[in-house]
Design a protein around this motif. Structure first.
Motif, PDB file in Angstrom:
ATOM      1  N   CYS A 125     -37.975  13.993  -3.704  1.00 32.93           N
ATOM      2  CA  CYS A 125     -38.709  15.692  -3.958  1.00 32.93           C
ATOM      3  C   CYS A 125     -38.976  15.995  -1.999  1.00 32.93           C
ATOM      4  O   CYS A 125     -37.797  15.259  -1.233  1.00 32.93           O
ATOM      5  CB  CYS A 125     -40.792  15.079  -3.827  1.00 32.93           C
ATOM      6  N   THR A 126     -38.673  17.303  -1.880  1.00 38.43           N
ATOM      7  CA  THR A 126     -37.943  18.097  -0.669  1.00 38.43           C
ATOM      8  C   THR A 126     -39.289  18.519  -0.308  1.00 38.43           C
ATOM      9  O   THR A 126     -39.317  18.911   0.693  1.00 38.43           O
ATOM     10  CB  THR A 126     -36.880  19.072  -0.846  1.00 38.43           C
ATOM     11  N   GLU A 140     -42.502  19.379  -5.167  1.00 38.92           N
ATOM     12  CA  GLU A 140     -40.345  20.034  -6.042  1.00 38.92           C
ATOM     13  C   GLU A 140     -39.321  19.683  -4.982  1.00 38.92           C
ATOM     14  O   GLU A 140     -39.160  18.691  -3.591  1.00 38.92           O
ATOM     15  CB  GLU A 140     -40.878  21.115  -4.251  1.00 38.92           C
ATOM     16  N   ARG A 141     -38.660  19.618  -5.995  1.00 40.48           N
ATOM     17  CA  ARG A 141     -37.073  18.800  -5.816  1.00 40.48           C
ATOM     18  C   ARG A 141     -35.844  19.838  -5.553  1.00 40.48           C
ATOM     19  O   ARG A 141     -36.061  20.555  -7.507  1.00 40.48           O
ATOM     20  CB  ARG A 141     -36.658  17.992  -6.418  1.00 40.48           C
ATOM     21  N   PRO A 142     -34.764  19.402  -5.237  1.00 41.08           N
ATOM     22  CA  PRO A 142     -33.364  20.691  -6.145  1.00 41.08           C
ATOM     23  C   PRO A 142     -33.169  19.906  -7.198  1.00 41.08           C
ATOM     24  O   PRO A 142     -32.533  18.773  -7.985  1.00 41.08           O
ATOM     25  CB  PRO A 142     -32.363  19.953  -4.803  1.00 41.08           C
ATOM     26  N   GLY A 146     -28.473  21.103  -6.932  1.00 43.86           N
ATOM     27  CA  GLY A 146     -29.292  21.987  -5.648  1.00 43.86           C
ATOM     28  C   GLY A 146     -28.817  23.381  -5.974  1.00 43.86           C
ATOM     29  O   GLY A 146     -29.191  23.850  -4.988  1.00 43.86           O
ATOM     30  N   TYR A 149     -33.899  24.997  -6.876  1.00 41.50           N
ATOM     31  CA  TYR A 149     -35.093  24.220  -6.855  1.00 41.50           C
ATOM     32  C   TYR A 149     -35.990  24.228  -7.674  1.00 41.50           C
ATOM     33  O   TYR A 149     -36.605  25.428  -8.689  1.00 41.50           O
ATOM     34  CB  TYR A 149     -36.011  24.793  -5.278  1.00 41.50           C
ATOM     35  N   GLN A 151     -40.150  22.994  -9.617  1.00 39.28           N
ATOM     36  CA  GLN A 151     -41.423  23.000  -8.932  1.00 39.28           C
ATOM     37  C   GLN A 151     -42.204  22.123 -10.278  1.00 39.28           C
ATOM     38  O   GLN A 151     -42.450  22.348 -11.824  1.00 39.28           O
ATOM     39  CB  GLN A 151     -42.464  23.776  -9.106  1.00 39.28           C
ATOM     40  N   GLN A 265     -28.089  16.733  -0.144  1.00 36.54           N
ATOM     41  CA  GLN A 265     -28.423  16.380  -0.743  1.00 36.54           C
ATOM     42  C   GLN A 265     -28.228  14.814  -1.405  1.00 36.54           C
ATOM     43  O   GLN A 265     -28.818  14.047  -1.916  1.00 36.54           O
ATOM     44  CB  GLN A 265     -28.622  17.519  -2.467  1.00 36.54           C
ATOM     45  N   ALA A 288     -30.029  21.516   1.925  1.00 35.23           N
ATOM     46  CA  ALA A 288     -30.700  20.510   1.774  1.00 35.23           C
ATOM     47  C   ALA A 288     -31.155  19.430   2.299  1.00 35.23           C
ATOM     48  O   ALA A 288     -32.081  19.530   2.278  1.00 35.23           O
ATOM     49  CB  ALA A 288     -31.081  20.307   0.020  1.00 35.23           C
TER      50      ALA A 288
END
Length: 336
Positions: A125-126, A140-142, A146, A149, A151, A265, A288
């Protein structure tokens, strides 16, 4: 499953040879925001042997409670010992949310816990937030290389779990006046039930100097550096700044620098005070991994390069002219 029976945000404080890794404290900062949004307590989980330093730091970085499991069987990480201890804690206290660093050990531990508890786990997660209507955590993550994103919600089961890359968030300010409740749990694991054993640690030949995720100054090179020999120029600048060298995926794929230096990423996520991007166009995968840096300086011949969209200082020009000029000026200031 009665979701109301699950409370508090837990953060795993990973240790190596008794010393805590920064990613746990980074997650305490983000965990505080989640805990406050959920109206719950922020709890640190420390497992290891001789972990006094980790417990002390977890308190300083804002934990309300600290669950501690200590013993010789936890001297080195194993999924058998750590997984057993963490699962017993989960079944006793029913956490609502669990944050774990996306390290090698963290990814292993997170997946073992999620499968055992029959819940979901969102990896790498970012960004994290709270969905106001349901109070679910939004992970939330790529995704798709990438290019977008995703959710992700874990709305049907608890605990909600996710791993977060080191460097994705900044550590909160220390509060030495914090007074966390420390709960010591006596959880033992029979050595016969630990099926892996650490024989020795061999340092990688690539591991020298400052690690990317710990550096405050990073000078990164991309395809625009034109060859491995030109990274020596970046190394000189990084040494003058007290930092280290990074690279884009293009430079790594070309074999100019080792993968351990890759930012992005599919590499390392970093958040230094100063990030200098040299000859890097700014693919979304790279952005990212470094866009949360305090100050970004980008050097590129192409005035429309995507890297300039996130940079604080944009230098349009030849990197082979600008970097030597920077080195010369820094040497002059330092009287070298």
């Amino acid at each position: 499953m009665n979701l109301k029976e699950y409370t508090d945000v837990w953060v795993f404080i990973e240790c190596f040879h008794g010393q805590p890794k920064d990613v746990g404290f980074e997650l305490l900062g983000q965990g505080r925001l989640l805990a406050d949004g959920l109206g719950q307590k922020l709890c640190a989980v420390v497992i290891g042997n001789k972990v006094d330093e980790a417990v002390k730091c977890a308190n300083y970085y804002g934990a309300d409670k600290i669950y501690v499991v200590q013993g010789e069987e936890y001297e080195h990480y194993s999924s058998d010992a750590y997984g057993n201890a963490f699962l017993k804690l989960c079944r006793k206290y029913n956490p609502n949310t669990i944050l774990i660093g996306a390290t090698i050990n963290g990814r292993d531990l997170g997946s073992k816990i999620a499968v055992s508890l029959r819940t979901g786990l969102t990896a790498d997660c970012t960004a994290l937030s709270i969905e106001e209507d349901t109070l679910n955590v939004v992970w939330e993550r790529p995704a798709f290389g990438g290019n977008l994103y995703a959710q992700i919600l874990c709305s049907e089961t608890r605990p909600q779990m996710g791993t977060v890359r080191p460097g994705a968030f900044k550590k909160p300010e220390k509060n030495r006046n914090n007074n966390a409740e420390i709960i010591w749990e006596d959880i033992r694991v029979d050595k016969d039930l630990i099926f892996t054993k650490v024989i020795d640690f061999i340092k990688s030949t690539e591991e020298s100097g400052i690690k990317l995720e710990e550096a405050q100054y990073i000078v990164s090179g991309g395809r625009g550096m034109k060859g491995p020999e030109n990274f020596k120029m970046l190394e000189e600048l990084a040494d003058l700044l007290g930092g280290t060298v990074g690279a884009s995926r293009a430079a790594v794929d070309a074999g100019w620098v080792p993968h351990s230096k890759q930012v992005g990423q599919t590499g390392t996520t970093v958040s230094p005070k100063v990030y200098i991007a040299c000859g890097i166009s700014g693919a979304v995968q790279h952005l990212a991994g470094m866009s949360s840096s305090d100050t970004i300086i980008a050097i590129n011949k192409d005035p429309s390069a995507p890297i300039f969209e996130v940079a604080d200082y944009c230098l349009v020009g030849d990197v082979f002219e600008i970097i030597p000029a920077m080195i010369k000026e820094i040497r002059c200031v330092k009287n070298l």
